[in-house]
Design a protein around this motif. Structure first.
Motif, PDB file in Angstrom:
ATOM      1  N   GLN A  14      26.788  36.552  38.637  1.00 40.47           N
ATOM      2  CA  GLN A  14      25.843  35.473  38.939  1.00 40.47           C
ATOM      3  C   GLN A  14      25.015  35.048  37.731  1.00 40.47           C
ATOM      4  N   TYR A  15      25.447  35.390  36.535  1.00 36.78           N
ATOM      5  CA  TYR A  15      24.869  34.959  35.258  1.00 36.78           C
ATOM      6  C   TYR A  15      23.511  35.612  34.955  1.00 36.78           C
ATOM      7  N   ASN A  16      22.597  35.660  35.966  1.00 35.74           N
ATOM      8  CA  ASN A  16      21.276  36.280  35.792  1.00 35.74           C
ATOM      9  C   ASN A  16      20.486  35.664  34.636  1.00 35.74           C
TER      10      ASN A  16
ATOM     11  N   GLY B 107      33.857  35.731  39.072  1.00 41.23           N
ATOM     12  CA  GLY B 107      33.766  35.679  40.533  1.00 41.23           C
ATOM     13  C   GLY B 107      33.132  34.419  41.074  1.00 41.23           C
ATOM     14  N   ALA B 108      32.260  33.759  40.290  1.00 43.17           N
ATOM     15  CA  ALA B 108      31.574  32.557  40.766  1.00 43.17           C
ATOM     16  C   ALA B 108      32.160  31.278  40.169  1.00 43.17           C
TER      17      ALA B 108
ATOM     18  N   ASN C 145      43.510  41.959  41.205  1.00 45.14           N
ATOM     19  CA  ASN C 145      44.600  42.394  40.322  1.00 45.14           C
ATOM     20  C   ASN C 145      44.972  41.339  39.291  1.00 45.14           C
ATOM     21  N   SER C 146      44.896  40.056  39.667  1.00 43.50           N
ATOM     22  CA  SER C 146      45.278  38.985  38.744  1.00 43.50           C
ATOM     23  C   SER C 146      44.313  38.881  37.566  1.00 43.50           C
ATOM     24  N   ILE C 147      43.066  39.307  37.764  1.00 46.59           N
ATOM     25  CA  ILE C 147      42.084  39.364  36.674  1.00 46.59           C
ATOM     26  C   ILE C 147      42.285  40.649  35.876  1.00 46.59           C
ATOM     27  N   ALA C 148      42.516  41.752  36.564  1.00 46.31           N
ATOM     28  CA  ALA C 148      42.661  43.052  35.903  1.00 46.31           C
ATOM     29  C   ALA C 148      43.781  43.045  34.865  1.00 46.31           C
TER      30      ALA C 148
END
Length: 245
Positions: free
Chosen positions: A96-98, A175-176, A206-209
């Motif tokens: 979420q960037y923060n 994720g966002a 998995n596609s990111i990993a």
């Protein structure tokens, strides 16, 4: 620890108490990550990967076992000593960037240097270098609300880089984001890895990993796979075919 090893977890266990019940989030984790590696820690929700992330990030300490970060026994530290290791050695990238909404991009990126009491002139120089690296040098006066999601994540990556940490810890960094912007962020992380940065990517996807060079899979609080991305792809495909068959 040898000189190549940046992270070493030895028999890490983390137990949470929920009422009268003990829940083991991690149950004897052993792993090593070397300087300059790009590693993905993957697992489903509840697998224990977030607990391992918190321990690696010096956000939490194990119930038992030892965690060494570049030779420092982090598992024995508490309070200010733990925070000092975290602020000095680890750069964080969050889903979420923060970013602080009322601070400029430059001021957001400068936060780790302010905590480290770096002088204003050097702070600005290092921030602009980091922003140049992520392609945001022309946006340094902007507020986060004036940036796209992908640009906000780039700003958070610059903030992670600016302190020149030993480790960049990325928690679900795409994720966002939409698929196109996710691709851009992943390509940036891979470029930073090629430049010598150590990156640990935490994901359930998995596609990111498989964008990392090495994958560690956590399930039920233990390591069930540790190997190259190509080997992991083959295992995932084989498991998928077995379920379909």
């Amino acid at each position: 620890m040898d000189k190549e090893t940046l992270i070493e977890l030895v028999d890490i266990c983390k137990i949470y108490h929920i009422g009268d019940t003990e829940v083991a989030a991690n149950n004897g984790i052993n792993l090593k990550i070397n300087h300059g590696e790009m590693v993905a820690i993957v697992g489903k929700s509840g697998s224990g990967k977030s607990t391992i992330m918190n321990i690696i990030g010096a956000l939490d300490i194990p119930t038992s076992g030892q965690y060494f970060l570049d030779g420092n026994d982090v598992s024995k530290l508490k309070g200010d000593a733990l925070a000092e290791i975290r602020n000095r050695m680890i750069g964080f990238i969050f889903q979420q960037y923060n970013l602080l909404p009322k601070q400029t991009v430059l001021d957001n990126v400068a936060l780790p240097l302010m905590y480290a009491r770096v002088g204003e002139k050097e702070r600005k120089t290092r921030c602009m270098e980091a922003l140049e690296k992520v392609g945001l040098a022309d946006k340094y006066k902007n507020l986060p609300t004036q940036l796209s999601g992908g640009q906000q994540q780039r700003a958070s990556i610059a903030r992670a880089l600016v302190g020149k940490p030993s480790l960049i810890l990325a928690d679900e960094p795409t994720g966002a984001l939409d698929s196109k912007t996710s691709r851009e962020v992943l390509d940036l992380l891979k470029k930073l890895h090629q430049e010598g940065n150590t990156i640990v990517l935490i994901t359930h996807d998995n596609s990111i990993a498989v964008e990392a060079e090495r994958i560690i899979k956590i399930s039920d609080g233990v390591v069930v796979f540790d190997g190259e991305a190509k080997e992991y792809k083959n295992e995932v495909m084989a498991n998928t075919e077995n379920r379909m068959g």
